[in-house]
Design a protein around this motif. Structure first.
Motif, mmCIF file in Angstrom:
data_model
loop_
_atom_site.group_PDB
_atom_site.id
_atom_site.type_symbol
_atom_site.label_atom_id
_atom_site.label_comp_id
_atom_site.label_asym_id
_atom_site.label_seq_id
_atom_site.Cartn_x
_atom_site.Cartn_y
_atom_site.Cartn_z
ATOM 1 N N LYS A 67 70.817 23.814 30.238
ATOM 2 C CA LYS A 67 69.569 23.018 30.503
ATOM 3 C C LYS A 67 70.074 21.675 31.221
ATOM 4 C CE LYS A 67 66.252 24.758 26.961
ATOM 5 N NZ LYS A 67 65.582 24.521 25.840
ATOM 6 N N GLY A 68 70.091 21.586 32.522
ATOM 7 C CA GLY A 68 70.704 20.680 33.293
ATOM 8 C C GLY A 68 72.211 20.410 33.010
ATOM 9 N N ASP A 69 72.690 19.328 32.525
ATOM 10 C CA ASP A 69 74.280 19.153 32.174
ATOM 11 C C ASP A 69 74.406 19.632 30.624
ATOM 12 O OD1 ASP A 69 73.281 16.998 31.165
ATOM 13 O OD2 ASP A 69 74.711 15.698 32.218
ATOM 14 N N ASP B 151 74.378 29.091 34.226
ATOM 15 C CA ASP B 151 75.595 28.790 34.555
ATOM 16 C C ASP B 151 76.206 28.361 33.138
ATOM 17 O OD1 ASP B 151 75.765 29.571 36.892
ATOM 18 O OD2 ASP B 151 76.101 27.651 37.877
ATOM 19 N N MET B 152 77.465 28.766 32.859
ATOM 20 C CA MET B 152 78.036 28.478 31.863
ATOM 21 C C MET B 152 79.675 27.951 32.110
ATOM 22 S SD MET B 152 76.490 28.881 28.569
ATOM 23 C CE MET B 152 74.628 29.014 29.153
ATOM 24 N N PRO B 153 79.939 26.837 31.483
ATOM 25 C CA PRO B 153 81.354 26.440 31.661
ATOM 26 C C PRO B 153 82.396 27.448 31.764
ATOM 27 C CG PRO B 153 80.469 25.456 29.757
ATOM 28 C CD PRO B 153 79.439 26.364 30.212
ATOM 29 N N SER B 154 83.326 27.477 32.210
ATOM 30 C CA SER B 154 84.652 28.328 32.323
ATOM 31 C C SER B 154 85.371 27.829 30.585
ATOM 32 C CB SER B 154 85.356 28.192 33.359
ATOM 33 O OG SER B 154 86.010 26.784 33.316
ATOM 34 N N VAL C 243 77.746 19.786 28.949
ATOM 35 C CA VAL C 243 78.611 20.938 29.569
ATOM 36 C C VAL C 243 80.126 20.926 28.997
ATOM 37 C CG1 VAL C 243 79.200 22.250 31.394
ATOM 38 C CG2 VAL C 243 76.903 21.368 31.211
ATOM 39 N N ASN C 244 80.519 19.707 28.792
ATOM 40 C CA ASN C 244 81.923 19.490 28.873
ATOM 41 C C ASN C 244 82.600 19.529 27.390
ATOM 42 O OD1 ASN C 244 82.130 18.847 31.589
ATOM 43 N ND2 ASN C 244 81.342 16.716 31.189
ATOM 44 N N SER C 245 81.598 19.211 26.594
ATOM 45 C CA SER C 245 81.857 19.701 25.350
ATOM 46 C C SER C 245 81.518 20.697 24.452
ATOM 47 C CB SER C 245 81.811 18.545 24.509
ATOM 48 O OG SER C 245 80.320 17.944 24.680
#
Lengths: 444, 344, 192
Positions: free
Chosen positions: A122-124, A62-65, A150-152
């Protein structure tokens, strides 16, 4: 009989030199390939940017949008004006690892470098493995892995841009640095000044201070953790230091008259500031801890816009002691000022580079205000911008890019150019009326 | 051949040369003797007057010489004074009253005596002076007479010399005229001889020329052949030269093409400075393809070196001349130097 | 709006001045007993003191000296009041030189401040958008200081004045043309 003899004689007379001449040529021609091989000198490079293919990174998990990492890297490289990325739809293949890269294909497309990579969730965290190839030398220039939360992922992308940029150019990238700037919104009568900090591509902007009164002259501390700026929030100008992580603010200069144009010293312990408490605008060194002041200029004219030079011993500033504003330099705090600019009647707000080669500033030519630079060694002045109401130049910490404010349709916008005057790149216009950009140092 | 030999003997120089040399030598001798006589007599006459006058100056000096007397006088005075004192002391013991008077009288007498002696001395000095004056005058008169006698003698000698010189000059004149006459005759003879010699020379040259012509004619064919051979060589060399310059200009054309292609293909990195220079040795295939490239001199900056290598390797085919020789000579292997002069 | 009132005020001042020009300056010389305020105005403006006097010029001869003085003072006050409507003063590019047409008005303000010691004034200096922000901040201050000095020289007390420069941050008029710039290079007096 006599006639033929005569001609014969003259003929034999010139015969010897002719033979010698031929011999000489033979010697010359015979020896030249052996002694000196042909040498071709190349003294000029291509005028265009380097063709580079940033292949969209393969993704697993899953990739962040939001923006793709590879497209952020592509935009970063484009912003410098030094690269010309190949649009993905023109690529013949989309390799994601070294053994999938066919140099011949990329050569055919006229590419010099190919960047491929894969992203793995890999996880978050998102991990990126990426490789850069030199198409002509058919060599892997670099390969590395990096990860972020994931957020950055934007930080991850800028990090990759930095590495790629340095691998190709030999100069550290400045894509992970920040910009500080001030926006102004006048909707609904009352003005709203906002001090913001964003990525160098203008993304991830965050408001750090909002005021109905002007905010001016943001300046980064050398560790990129604090900002000094001028705020009129109390009804008069004062200088504040703002810790970005905590939001803590300290008012460090609030004298009668002007308190403006803060500039950090290299050790982060003092500020150069402009105060008019003693009558007119003069430059002082303000010790942040003790608040003690040392006056560094003393002239009836306006002295302002100080900034330390690359040695940290001397400083540049603007003074109108010659009649109009011009750039001056003091080699030490107590040295006699030396005038730097002579090209026109208005040159102000100096910003020197980190190696003492150039100083950048606002330069009036005819009716227009441009950004110009002067080569401190040759004193040659070059106008870098074609826009006409240019202000607030700020140099990227690697000295390769320069951001400044200019007018576009009545609003002020920020524009990034190559520091040598190459291609320009306007930051997204969604920013509105943006001014006073300040490029952060590389965080340590 | 025979005539030739006679020519040589007829122009024999010794008999023609010797009379002239002799006469010149003679004249020279006479002239030399005459001149020597002249120059010899002049310096002997002149030095005399200065020596006379010098002596006159020194004769005037001995006049003030009475230096001996003042040294005698104090000695005698002293003796007398001592005697006087002795006597006075004796008389004082006996009689003191008349002492003063007596001493005064004695003193007056002494002064008187002294005066007399002084006078006598002066008279003697004057006498001596007069004597000397007289002697000096006599000496001067004697010298004058001598000088006059010498002068008369000198004039007489001069007169004699002039006479002798006149005689010599006349003899000289005589000799010169005779010599001139002889020279004139000699010149006439010489002119005749010269004419004869020139004539002979002309004839000789004519003979030589004819001989040479014959020889040259004999050599003509050979020379012609040689000339043709040289011409052939020259033409061949010229052709080679033309080919050489053609190759050179051809090579220059392709050098320019390569330079242009590489400039377009080279992306100097941001870190490049005008001080950086990288040299690469290129080896090409006859097709123009790159066979090998070596970094022979690094710029010291990896990004810069790589940019140069990338540029060199980016050309699929180098522009090279069709002519194989030109290729082999210039483009089989060459060097490319990357050194930015004008950075953006 | 603001500009319109200023222009009106200026027109008024001008017409008064023109009318006053008809009366003789000799009248002022007679008024040796006048206080220093009046004489200051005389020196500056070349005697606009008689102002409204001229409207009933014929009857003026019949007025007593007292009446005449009162009328003079009244006219003077009216004129000064009109002048004090003007609170914005303009400057040329990169200068802080007070223009000649501003001096008379500033003198009126100075007199008013002198007459009203409790009245404070905030002197705000501004620059046009051209050039750099920090330099313009200093330039705005230089303009404000020039006006402050002028007021003090002409009677105001330094305790009544306060200066501030906004540089190019608070333009009076938006726009990037010569007319906008001309209106933005200014000093504003704000009476508090």
């Amino acid at each position: 009989m006599m006639g033929t003899q005569m001609t014969n004689r003259t003929n034999t007379g010139t015969r010897l030199p002719a033979v010698a001449w031929l011999l000489m040529i033979a010697v010359m021609v015979g020896s030249s390939p052996a002694s000196a091989e042909l040498l071709i000198r190349i003294t000029e490079g291509a005028d265009s940017a380097i063709p580079v293919a940033v292949v969209p990174f393969a993704e697993s998990g899953d990739m962040p949008s939001g923006d793709k990492i590879s497209s952020i890297v592509q935009d970063d490289l484009t912003m410098t004006g030094e690269f010309r990325p190949l649009p993905a739809e023109k690529m013949l293949s989309l390799p994601s690892k070294g053994d999938e890269v066919y140099y011949r294909d990329w050569r055919l497309l006229g590419q010099r470098y190919v960047l491929v990579g894969q992203l793995t969730r890999k996880g978050d965290r998102i991990e990126a493995r990426y490789e850069l190839f030199d198409v002509n030398r058919e060599e892997r220039v670099m390969g590395a892995t990096a990860s972020s939360s994931v957020n950055s992922t934007r930080s991850l992308a800028h990090h990759i841009s930095d590495r790629v940029y340095e691998a190709i150019t030999g100069v550290p990238g400045a894509f992970s640095t920040k910009l500080a700037y001030v926006t102004l919104e006048r909707a609904g009568g009352k003005p709203r000044y906002r001090l913001q900090v964003s990525d160098v591509d203008g993304k991830r902007a965050r408001v750090r201070l909002e005021s109905e009164e002007p905010i001016l002259s943001p300046a980064w501390s050398p560790d990129a953790k604090k900002l000094a700026y001028v705020s009129f929030e109390t009804g008069k100008p004062a200088i504040y230091i703002h810790e970005l992580s905590s939001g803590d603010r300290t008012r460090v200069a609030d004298y009668r008259g002007l308190n403006s144009a803060p500039a950090w010293s290299e050790d982060g312990r003092s500020l150069l500031v402009t105060l008019s408490k003693d009558g007119n605008a003069e430059i002082y060194k303000l010790d942040i801890e003790s608040r003690s002041l040392k006056r560094l200029t003393n002239h009836w004219s306006i002295d302002t816009e100080p900034t330390w030079d690359h040695t940290g011993e001397g400083f540049f500033f603007t003074s109108d002691r010659s009649g109009g504003p011009q750039i001056y330099h003091k080699a030490t705090e107590d040295a006699e000022p030396r005038r730097i600019t002579f090209g026109s009647r208005y040159n102000a707000r100096p910003r020197p580079d980190n190696d003492g080669k150039y100083v950048y500033y606002v330069h009036q030519r005819d009716k227009a205000f441009h950004i110009a630079r002067t080569d401190l060694r040759t004193e040659e002045e070059t106008v870098l911008t074609r826009t006409e109401s240019d202000e607030s130049p700020s140099l990227a910490p690697n000295g390769r890019m320069l951001i400044y404010a200019t007018k576009q349709g009545g609003d002020s916008v920020l524009t990034v150019i190559a520091a040598d005057g190459g291609a320009a790149y306007s930051l997204p216009a969604s920013q509105g009326d943006v001014r006073e950009p300040a490029w952060s140092p590389i965080a340590r | 051949m025979r005539g030739h030999e006679r020519d040589v003997t007829s122009t024999g120089h010794p008999p023609w040369k010797s009379p002239v040399a002799l006469s010149v030598l003679m004249h020279g001798l006479i002239l030399g003797v005459a001149l020597a006589g002249w120059s010899w007599s002049v310096p002997r006459d002149e030095p005399q007057p200065p020596s006379i006058s010098a002596r006159l100056v020194t004769q005037n000096e001995p006049e003030p010489s009475p230096v001996t007397e003042p040294t005698d006088q104090p000695d005698r005075d002293e003796e007398r004074r001592q005697e006087e004192e002795e006597r006075q002391r004796q008389e004082e013991a006996e009689r003191r009253q008349a002492e003063e008077e007596e001493r005064a009288r004695e003193e007056a007498r002494r002064i008187q005596q002294e005066k007399e002696r002084e006078q006598q001395r002066q008279e003697e000095a004057a006498e001596r002076e007069r004597e000397e004056q007289r002697k000096a005058e006599e000496e001067a008169a004697r010298q004058k007479a001598e000088a006059e006698a010498r002068e008369r003698e000198r004039q007489k000698a001069e007169e004699e010399k002039r006479r002798q010189e006149e005689a010599a000059r006349k003899a000289e004149e005589e000799k010169r005229r005779a010599e001139e006459q002889r020279r004139k005759e000699e010149a006439e003879r010489k002119a005749r001889e010269e004419e004869e010699r020139l004539e002979a020379e002309r004839k000789r040259r004519e003979r030589e020329r004819r001989l040479k012509e014959q020889q040259l004619e004999a050599l003509a064919d050979e020379a012609e052949q040689q000339r043709e051979a040289e011409e052939r060589q020259r033409k061949e060399a010229a052709a080679a030269k033309a080919r050489e310059s053609q190759m050179l200009s051809e090579s220059q054309k392709y050098q320019a093409l390569i330079r242009e292609r590489l400039s377009q293909a080279w992306y100097p990195p941001s870190s490049a400075t005008e001080e950086m220079t990288a040299r690469l040795q290129i080896t090409l295939l006859p097709t123009g393809e790159l066979a090998d490239v070596k970094l022979v001199s690094s710029s010291g900056n990896t990004a810069f070196d790589n940019s140069a290598l990338g540029a060199v390797k980016s050309l699929n085919r180098y522009p090279i001349p069709d002519d194989r020789d030109t290729f082999e000579r210039y483009f089989r292997q060459f060097t490319i130097e990357f050194n930015p002069r004008r950075l953006r | 709006m603001k500009l319109a009132t200023q222009q009106k005020a200026l027109a008024l001042v001008f017409s008064l001045g023109l009318v006053a020009g008809c009366s003789s300056t000799g009248g002022t010389a007679e008024d040796g007993s006048d206080d220093s305020d009046v004489s200051a105005v005389d020196q500056e403006g070349g005697s606009t003191v008689y102002g409204g006097d001229d409207e009933d010029g014929v009857s003026s001869a019949d007025m007593t000296e007292e009446e005449r003085r009162e009328a003079e003072a009244r006219a003077e006050r009216a004129e000064e009041e009109a002048m004090r409507e003007i609170t914005t003063f303009y400057f040329d590019f990169d200068t802080a030189e007070i223009k000649s047409e501003a001096r008379e008005v500033l003198v009126a303000h100075a007199r008013y401040l002198q007459a009203n010691p409790d009245q404070d004034v905030r002197i705000e200096g501004h620059a046009d958008e051209r050039g750099t922000k920090e330099y313009n901040l200093a330039l705005g201050e230089r303009r404000a200081n020039a006006v402050e000095r002028f007021l003090v020289v002409n009677g105001a007390s330094r305790s009544q004045t306060e200066t501030i420069s906004y540089g190019e941050e608070k333009p009076a008029v938006d726009g990037s043309d010569e007319s906008a710039w001309a209106q933005n290079r200014r000093v504003e007096l704000v009476f508090q």
